[in-house]
Design an enzyme around this catalytic site. Sequence first.
Site, PDB file in Angstrom:
ATOM      1  N   GLU A  52       0.828  -1.200   0.000  1.00  0.00           N
ATOM      2  CA  GLU A  52       0.000   0.000   0.000  1.00  0.00           C
ATOM      3  C   GLU A  52       0.868   1.258   0.000  1.00  0.00           C
ATOM      4  OE1 GLU A  52      -2.031  -2.837   3.027  1.00  0.00           O
ATOM      5  OE2 GLU A  52      -0.078  -2.612   2.048  1.00  0.00           O
ATOM      6  N   SER A 168      18.965 -42.194  -9.887  1.00  0.00           N
ATOM      7  CA  SER A 168      17.794 -41.363 -10.183  1.00  0.00           C
ATOM      8  C   SER A 168      18.135 -40.164 -11.056  1.00  0.00           C
ATOM      9  CB  SER A 168      17.179 -40.858  -8.870  1.00  0.00           C
ATOM     10  OG  SER A 168      18.109 -40.081  -8.131  1.00  0.00           O
TER      11      SER A 168
END
Length: 369
Positions: A52, A168
Site C-alpha cells: 500500500e 535417479s
Amino acid sequence: MDDSFYMKMAIDLAEKGRGFTSPNPMVGAVVVKGGKIVGKGYHEACGKSHAEVNAIDDAKEQSFGAALYVTLEPCNHFGKTPPCTNKIIESGIKRVVAAIKDPNTDVKGKGAEYLRSKGIEVTFGVCEKEAEKQNEIFIKYIRTKRPFVIVKCASTLDGKIATKTGDSKWVTGEESRQFVHRLRHYTDAIMVGIDTVKRDNPKLTTRIDGPGGLDALDPVRIILDSRLSISENALVLKKNINSDTIIVISDLALDKANMQKKMRLEEKGIKIIESPAAHNLINLDILMNALGQMGITSLLIEGGSRVIGSAFSHKIVDKIFFFYAPKILGGDGVSICSGPGPVLIRDSVAVRDISIQKFGDDILIEGYI
C-alpha cells in the site's frame, strides 16, 4: 473496468515478491483514479515497505480521492514498518477494496474498522479465492503456527523414483528440474532423509537467478538422520552454502561417539535438534510443531520414499507436486512411497483441486490433500 480487473493486477504485482517476503505475506496494490491506474506497488521483501505504501508513493498527490485495490486487508499495527492504515488516511484515499481479511484472528477486520471510522469505504471479497491461494502458506502458518507442507517427487510412469541401485539422475527433464529450483526458492525449508544424502550427496540449493536482479534464496536444509550417521564431508554441510542446515536426530541417538560428532558439527555452524522417533523414524507431526516455533512457514519434502511415505502417514501434507516422466522402469525400483500403507483403497489419501502442467515431455500433477 470492474473491481476484479484492478484486483487481478494487484495479485499479479504481489506475485513478484514470491520467495522474498516470508514470513510476511505477498501483497500487491493498485491506486485508481477516474478509471486510470495512477500508482502500483508490491511488498518486495520482508522488512521493506508494504504494498500500500509503495503504491501510494508511486501515485503521489493523485492518491487524493482515489481508490486503493490491495490483495490483503491493510495492517493497523506496528511491526517492522508503521501501520498502512495511517498512510492510507494521510494520502486522501476514499475507497479501499481488499481481496481478503487478515487471517490473524487478533487483527482480522481491525484495519477495515479503523479506516471506516475515518470515513473511508472498505470492500472485501474481490478475487478472494485467487488471493487466498496465493497466500496459502501465510494463511496456514498464521492460523496454526505450523509450516505449509509440500511433497515433490519425480517418477516414471510406473511410479518409480529410482532404480533398485538407487540411480535417479535424471528421471525428469531440465524444464522440470528448473521448476523445482523455483519451488526451493519459494519455500523456507527443504527436507530429505539421510538415505537421499548418502545416495545423491546433494547441495539442496536454489540454482536460479531471482527476479529483478535479486539473488534467489536458498532454503534451510533439513536432514532427517535419526542416528546421526551423516558423513561430515557431505556437500550439504559445506560452509560455502548460503543458508542454515539442520539435522534432526532421534532423542535417543546420542551415545558418547555421537556426542563428539554432534559437537564437531555444531562447531561448523550446523544446527542439530532432537525429536521423538520410533523404529528409527522421526515423528514428523511433532517435528512440524518444532519447525513452526523456529519460524519456518513452509516446507518442501523431496524424499526419499520412506520420508514421503511417513509424511503422508503422519498426515502433515498440504499439497503435492508429482512429476511423471514418459519412462517406464518395468521392474524393480524405488517407489514414491514406502512403509506401512492402508489395507483398503477407500483409506488411501485423497487429492483434490487437481491441475496439470506440461514441462517438456514431463507431466506435473499439482493438488491438495
